[in-house]
Write a protein that holds these residues in place. Structure first.
Motif, PDB file in Angstrom:
ATOM      1  N   GLU A 130       0.755  -1.106   0.121  1.00 18.82           N
ATOM      2  CA  GLU A 130       0.215   0.185  -0.076  1.00 18.82           C
ATOM      3  C   GLU A 130       0.874   1.266   0.043  1.00 18.82           C
ATOM      4  OE1 GLU A 130      -3.141   0.185  -0.330  1.00 18.82           O
ATOM      5  OE2 GLU A 130      -3.359  -1.842  -0.622  1.00 18.82           O
ATOM      6  N   GLU A 131       2.003   1.395   0.770  1.00 17.13           N
ATOM      7  CA  GLU A 131       2.967   2.460   0.722  1.00 17.13           C
ATOM      8  C   GLU A 131       3.587   2.545  -0.410  1.00 17.13           C
ATOM      9  OE1 GLU A 131       4.395   5.802   2.453  1.00 17.13           O
ATOM     10  OE2 GLU A 131       2.983   4.514   3.254  1.00 17.13           O
ATOM     11  N   ALA A 132       4.125   1.405  -1.154  1.00 19.71           N
ATOM     12  CA  ALA A 132       4.729   1.628  -2.317  1.00 19.71           C
ATOM     13  C   ALA A 132       3.664   2.166  -3.654  1.00 19.71           C
ATOM     14  CB  ALA A 132       5.433   0.083  -2.756  1.00 19.71           C
ATOM     15  N   ARG A 133       2.583   1.804  -3.355  1.00 23.39           N
ATOM     16  CA  ARG A 133       1.650   2.340  -4.486  1.00 23.39           C
ATOM     17  C   ARG A 133       1.532   3.894  -4.515  1.00 23.39           C
ATOM     18  NH1 ARG A 133      -1.633  -2.177  -3.077  1.00 23.39           N
ATOM     19  NH2 ARG A 133      -1.345  -3.763  -4.787  1.00 23.39           N
ATOM     20  N   ARG A 134       1.891   4.489  -3.284  1.00 21.56           N
ATOM     21  CA  ARG A 134       1.809   5.768  -3.074  1.00 21.56           C
ATOM     22  C   ARG A 134       3.151   6.670  -3.450  1.00 21.56           C
ATOM     23  NH1 ARG A 134      -1.596   4.235   1.535  1.00 21.56           N
ATOM     24  NH2 ARG A 134       0.171   4.465   2.690  1.00 21.56           N
ATOM     25  N   LEU A 135       3.726   6.161  -4.243  1.00 20.57           N
ATOM     26  CA  LEU A 135       5.275   6.895  -4.965  1.00 20.57           C
ATOM     27  C   LEU A 135       5.047   8.071  -5.284  1.00 20.57           C
ATOM     28  CD1 LEU A 135       6.873   3.691  -6.659  1.00 20.57           C
ATOM     29  CD2 LEU A 135       7.003   4.646  -4.300  1.00 20.57           C
ATOM     30  N   LEU A 136       3.988   8.748  -6.056  1.00 22.23           N
ATOM     31  CA  LEU A 136       3.727   9.977  -6.353  1.00 22.23           C
ATOM     32  C   LEU A 136       2.934  10.867  -5.616  1.00 22.23           C
ATOM     33  CD1 LEU A 136       3.395   9.288 -10.297  1.00 22.23           C
ATOM     34  CD2 LEU A 136       5.507  10.027  -8.881  1.00 22.23           C
ATOM     35  N   SER A 137       3.161  11.988  -5.297  1.00 21.82           N
ATOM     36  CA  SER A 137       2.288  12.825  -4.565  1.00 21.82           C
ATOM     37  C   SER A 137       0.975  13.318  -5.410  1.00 21.82           C
ATOM     38  CB  SER A 137       2.998  14.180  -4.217  1.00 21.82           C
ATOM     39  OG  SER A 137       3.324  14.860  -5.484  1.00 21.82           O
ATOM     40  N   GLN A 138       0.092  13.768  -4.846  1.00 18.29           N
ATOM     41  CA  GLN A 138      -1.212  14.066  -5.491  1.00 18.29           C
ATOM     42  C   GLN A 138      -0.994  14.957  -6.818  1.00 18.29           C
ATOM     43  OE1 GLN A 138      -4.137  12.572  -5.007  1.00 18.29           O
ATOM     44  NE2 GLN A 138      -5.154  13.694  -6.550  1.00 18.29           N
ATOM     45  N   GLY A 139       0.011  15.800  -6.427  1.00 14.71           N
ATOM     46  CA  GLY A 139       0.192  16.943  -7.498  1.00 14.71           C
ATOM     47  C   GLY A 139       1.068  16.294  -8.428  1.00 14.71           C
ATOM     48  N   GLU A 140       1.971  15.273  -8.338  1.00 11.71           N
ATOM     49  CA  GLU A 140       2.820  14.556  -9.439  1.00 11.71           C
ATOM     50  C   GLU A 140       1.636  13.736 -10.201  1.00 11.71           C
ATOM     51  OE1 GLU A 140       7.243  14.183  -7.583  1.00 11.71           O
ATOM     52  OE2 GLU A 140       5.561  12.872  -6.911  1.00 11.71           O
ATOM     53  N   GLN A 141       0.821  13.103  -9.622  1.00  6.17           N
ATOM     54  CA  GLN A 141      -0.234  12.128 -10.056  1.00  6.17           C
ATOM     55  C   GLN A 141      -1.045  13.006 -11.183  1.00  6.17           C
ATOM     56  OE1 GLN A 141      -2.417   9.809  -7.283  1.00  6.17           O
ATOM     57  NE2 GLN A 141      -0.720   9.360  -6.469  1.00  6.17           N
ATOM     58  N   GLU A 142      -1.298  14.258 -10.813  1.00 11.96           N
ATOM     59  CA  GLU A 142      -2.154  14.959 -11.712  1.00 11.96           C
ATOM     60  C   GLU A 142      -1.403  15.740 -12.787  1.00 11.96           C
ATOM     61  OE1 GLU A 142      -3.549  18.175  -8.990  1.00 11.96           O
ATOM     62  OE2 GLU A 142      -5.062  17.053  -8.065  1.00 11.96           O
ATOM     63  N   GLU A 143      -0.100  15.720 -12.632  1.00 11.59           N
ATOM     64  CA  GLU A 143       0.923  16.073 -13.604  1.00 11.59           C
ATOM     65  C   GLU A 143       0.828  15.098 -14.718  1.00 11.59           C
ATOM     66  OE1 GLU A 143       5.426  17.917 -14.258  1.00 11.59           O
ATOM     67  OE2 GLU A 143       4.575  17.589 -12.504  1.00 11.59           O
ATOM     68  N   VAL A 144       1.099  13.920 -14.185  1.00  6.07           N
ATOM     69  CA  VAL A 144       1.224  12.732 -15.315  1.00  6.07           C
ATOM     70  C   VAL A 144      -0.040  12.374 -15.964  1.00  6.07           C
ATOM     71  CG1 VAL A 144       1.574  10.366 -15.297  1.00  6.07           C
ATOM     72  CG2 VAL A 144       3.049  11.683 -13.654  1.00  6.07           C
ATOM     73  N   ALA A 145      -1.103  12.462 -15.272  1.00  9.46           N
ATOM     74  CA  ALA A 145      -2.425  12.244 -15.792  1.00  9.46           C
ATOM     75  C   ALA A 145      -2.634  13.410 -16.896  1.00  9.46           C
ATOM     76  CB  ALA A 145      -3.620  12.357 -14.859  1.00  9.46           C
ATOM     77  N   ALA A 146      -2.112  14.669 -16.564  1.00 11.45           N
ATOM     78  CA  ALA A 146      -2.329  15.750 -17.602  1.00 11.45           C
ATOM     79  C   ALA A 146      -1.516  15.638 -18.910  1.00 11.45           C
ATOM     80  CB  ALA A 146      -2.091  17.091 -17.090  1.00 11.45           C
ATOM     81  N   VAL A 147      -0.314  14.984 -18.675  1.00 14.85           N
ATOM     82  CA  VAL A 147       0.651  14.539 -19.933  1.00 14.85           C
ATOM     83  C   VAL A 147       0.029  13.249 -20.746  1.00 14.85           C
ATOM     84  CG1 VAL A 147       2.668  13.822 -20.457  1.00 14.85           C
ATOM     85  CG2 VAL A 147       2.616  15.378 -18.713  1.00 14.85           C
ATOM     86  N   ILE A 148      -0.795  12.540 -19.983  1.00 10.11           N
ATOM     87  CA  ILE A 148      -1.232  11.250 -20.752  1.00 10.11           C
ATOM     88  C   ILE A 148      -2.406  11.870 -21.565  1.00 10.11           C
ATOM     89  CG2 ILE A 148      -2.500   9.188 -20.641  1.00 10.11           C
ATOM     90  CD1 ILE A 148      -0.542   8.519 -17.875  1.00 10.11           C
ATOM     91  N   SER A 149      -3.314  12.658 -20.961  1.00 12.91           N
ATOM     92  CA  SER A 149      -4.417  13.339 -21.720  1.00 12.91           C
ATOM     93  C   SER A 149      -3.994  14.140 -22.735  1.00 12.91           C
ATOM     94  CB  SER A 149      -5.357  14.122 -20.805  1.00 12.91           C
ATOM     95  OG  SER A 149      -5.743  13.393 -19.505  1.00 12.91           O
ATOM     96  N   ARG A 150      -3.024  14.909 -23.008  1.00 13.34           N
ATOM     97  CA  ARG A 150      -2.667  15.551 -23.891  1.00 13.34           C
ATOM     98  C   ARG A 150      -1.959  14.705 -25.226  1.00 13.34           C
ATOM     99  NH1 ARG A 150      -0.242  18.976 -19.982  1.00 13.34           N
ATOM    100  NH2 ARG A 150       1.748  18.367 -20.651  1.00 13.34           N
ATOM    101  N   HIS A 151      -1.593  13.418 -24.801  1.00  9.86           N
ATOM    102  CA  HIS A 151      -0.925  12.612 -25.720  1.00  9.86           C
ATOM    103  C   HIS A 151      -1.766  11.389 -25.990  1.00  9.86           C
ATOM    104  CE1 HIS A 151       2.287  15.756 -25.948  1.00  9.86           C
ATOM    105  NE2 HIS A 151       2.364  15.553 -24.715  1.00  9.86           N
ATOM    106  N   LEU A 152      -3.103  11.359 -26.044  1.00  9.28           N
ATOM    107  CA  LEU A 152      -3.983  10.081 -26.051  1.00  9.28           C
ATOM    108  C   LEU A 152      -3.503   9.168 -27.222  1.00  9.28           C
ATOM    109  CD1 LEU A 152      -7.190  11.153 -24.420  1.00  9.28           C
ATOM    110  CD2 LEU A 152      -5.642   9.719 -23.394  1.00  9.28           C
ATOM    111  N   ASP A 153      -3.178   9.917 -28.330  1.00 10.49           N
ATOM    112  CA  ASP A 153      -3.014   9.378 -29.638  1.00 10.49           C
ATOM    113  C   ASP A 153      -1.726   8.444 -29.463  1.00 10.49           C
ATOM    114  OD1 ASP A 153      -1.431  11.852 -29.525  1.00 10.49           O
ATOM    115  OD2 ASP A 153      -1.693  12.010 -31.585  1.00 10.49           O
ATOM    116  N   ALA A 154      -0.965   8.999 -28.647  1.00  6.92           N
ATOM    117  CA  ALA A 154       0.511   7.975 -28.647  1.00  6.92           C
ATOM    118  C   ALA A 154       0.296   6.613 -28.058  1.00  6.92           C
ATOM    119  CB  ALA A 154       1.505   8.838 -28.040  1.00  6.92           C
ATOM    120  N   PHE A 155      -0.829   6.510 -27.255  1.00  5.83           N
ATOM    121  CA  PHE A 155      -1.161   5.363 -26.435  1.00  5.83           C
ATOM    122  C   PHE A 155      -1.956   4.357 -27.057  1.00  5.83           C
ATOM    123  CE2 PHE A 155       0.034   8.395 -23.476  1.00  5.83           C
ATOM    124  CZ  PHE A 155       1.021   7.875 -22.599  1.00  5.83           C
TER     125      PHE A 155
END
Length: 246
Positions: free
Chosen positions: A105-130
């Motif tokens: 459970e602790e290992a799954r919380r490697l990223l802070s809430q802000g970092e998770q939102e930043e990664v999610a925003a990058v993925i959303s901007r490049h959906l066509d690459a996935f």
């Protein structure tokens, strides 16, 4: 050892010895080193234990981990770690195996809430690459990517006996096969030399994953003397990057 862990252990800063070297993070940024010290460290799983003097380099950096054991310590402990199983095994002085388990459970919380939102925003901007389904990458040109199997010519082809599935699984196999056919990843042949059954594996979310039983085919292929890069090579390749997604 991270500075937060040092403080949780309520150790005195006077124990730290000066460190004159330089340490850089994965993003090539300098990391503040407070010093180093040696601590008697006990590794135990409740049934067996082992105590060794371990030298720790104390750094001031944010991390979800408490300490990171380097290769010198792992080699001296004769420890074997598995990131997949999140466990580490090492022998005690009598030869018994100690199994150290991490907190998943602790290992799954490697990223802070802000970092998770930043990664999610990058993925959303490049959906066509996935690629989300097989239909997202139809008809891959073999001139661009082609996989070749090196097989032992002395091995005779194996045709596995057909496995029977119930009506529910037959429908799943039909649907998954149709997806691959529509995407051009597979094609029908009439006289196969090798014949392997499909295997359905239930995922954690309750859905089914269709695999192929390539046990016989794997036995016909010589063992690769140069396997995939180990964790050290992967970490070295990630040097200079801010984040690494597995």
């Amino acid at each position: 050892m991270f500075w937060s862990t040092f403080n949780k252990l309520q150790l005195s800063p006077d124990l730290l010895r000066p460190y004159t070297g330089c340490l850089y993070g994965f993003a090539d940024n300098p990391v503040e080193v407070r010093g180093y010290l040696e601590l008697r460290t006990t590794f135990t799983d409740g049934a067996a234990s082992r105590t060794e003097n371990i030298r720790y380099l104390v750094v001031n950096a944010n991390s979800a981990y408490n300490i990171l054991l380097g290769r010198p310590a792992l080699n001296r402990l004769r420890a074997v770690s598995s990131t997949r199983h999140m466990k580490m095994k090492l022998p005690d002085l009598s030869g018994k195996v100690i199994v150290i388990k991490s907190d998943q459970e602790e290992a799954r919380r490697l990223l802070s809430q802000g970092e998770q939102e930043e990664v999610a925003a990058v993925i959303s901007r490049h959906l066509d690459a996935f690629v989300w389904t097989a239909a997202d990458m139809p008809g891959i040109d073999p001139d661009f990517l082609c996989h070749h199997l090196t097989m032992d010519a002395k091995v005779r082809p194996v045709r596995q006996r057909r496995r029977k599935f119930n009506s529910e699984r037959c429908l799943i196999v039909k649907e998954e096969t149709q997806k691959l056919l529509s995407a051009g990843h597979i094609r029908e042949i009439q006289y196969p030399e090798w014949l392997a059954n499909v295997v359905l594996v239930k995922k954690a979310n309750g859905k089914w994953r269709m695999c192929v039983d390539l046990t016989n085919l794997n036995k016909a292929c010589p063992k690769d003397s140069y396997p995939l890069p180990n964790i050290d090579a992967l970490v070295d390749s990630a040097s200079g990057c801010k984040m690494l997604s597995f």
